[in-house]
Design an enzyme around this catalytic site. Sequence first.
Site, PDB file in Angstrom:
ATOM      1  NE  ARG A  23      -5.146 -17.622 -26.235  1.00 42.12           N
ATOM      2  CZ  ARG A  23      -6.271 -17.125 -25.752  1.00 42.12           C
ATOM      3  NH1 ARG A  23      -6.879 -16.129 -26.341  1.00 42.12           N
ATOM      4  NH2 ARG A  23      -6.798 -17.625 -24.646  1.00 42.12           N
ATOM      5  NE  ARG A  58      10.136   5.600  -4.626  1.00 40.96           N
ATOM      6  CZ  ARG A  58      10.235   6.843  -5.104  1.00 40.96           C
ATOM      7  NH1 ARG A  58       9.839   7.857  -4.380  1.00 40.96           N
ATOM      8  NH2 ARG A  58      10.733   7.055  -6.305  1.00 40.96           N
ATOM      9  CE  LYS A  70       0.767   3.528   2.186  1.00 42.34           C
ATOM     10  NZ  LYS A  70       2.151   4.002   2.314  1.00 42.34           N
ATOM     11  CG  HIS A 121       4.475   0.450   2.797  1.00 39.18           C
ATOM     12  ND1 HIS A 121       4.505   1.193   1.644  1.00 39.18           N
ATOM     13  CD2 HIS A 121       4.783  -0.809   2.443  1.00 39.18           C
ATOM     14  CE1 HIS A 121       4.799   0.392   0.618  1.00 39.18           C
ATOM     15  NE2 HIS A 121       4.983  -0.821   1.090  1.00 39.18           N
ATOM     16  CE1 TYR A 134       0.854   3.890  -1.882  1.00 42.04           C
ATOM     17  CE2 TYR A 134       2.658   3.366  -3.378  1.00 42.04           C
ATOM     18  CZ  TYR A 134       2.038   4.243  -2.503  1.00 42.04           C
ATOM     19  OH  TYR A 134       2.599   5.458  -2.250  1.00 42.04           O
ATOM     20  CE  LYS A 173       7.294  12.744   3.566  1.00 37.22           C
ATOM     21  NZ  LYS A 173       6.791  11.603   2.948  1.00 37.22           N
ATOM     22  CG  ASP A 174      11.381   9.024   2.964  1.00 36.82           C
ATOM     23  OD1 ASP A 174      10.350   9.590   3.408  1.00 36.82           O
ATOM     24  OD2 ASP A 174      11.355   8.210   2.036  1.00 36.82           O
TER      25      ASP A 174
END
Length: 189
Positions: A23, A58, A70, A121, A134, A173-174
């Site tokens: 199943r 990211r 995390k 991270h 996360y 931003k990154d």
Amino acid sequence: MRLLETPLRDVRLIQPRRFGDSRGWFAEVFNQSTFSAAGLPGQFVQDNQSFSRKGVLRGLHYQLGHPQGKLVRVLSGHIWDVAVDLRRDSPDFGKWAGFHLKTEAPGDNIQLLWIPEGFAHGFLVLSDTAEVLYKTTNPYYPAGDRSILWNDPTLNIAWPLEALHGPPSISSKDALGALFTAAELPPTT
């Protein structure tokens, strides 16, 4: 649950046990008592979920003042996940490790990645799309939000860019992340 060591102290791969039949399957992905007994956090305060297309990168994110541990899980797709040790008193300070996390074929193990507080991270999406969930040990704290450039020459992270058809897609931003040697890092504990 299997707990696997990684090249970085305190970062762990976690494989919950899967129970299946014709199943489908069932897995207990988080249990406060089991996690606490294994030396992992038994309490999380926030769940985050992202959807990204192939080539999205990211990171490398971390927080000052209210650091986040995390627990990362890929719900669909394939990412290359990276943790960087920012703990100045750690023998692994400035080292990174990368992990292929992806949805598994039926019958294979589920994998989660535990990244403790004190680490940066980030991840790169290698499949057409990916959904990442996360759990965090602290809520998002905008005043402490920091990032290190994904392609920092000191860290020299070997991102698997050959899997892409061009450069990674990075947020504005990154793109403004700090160099590792100039970054405001967490204080020594």
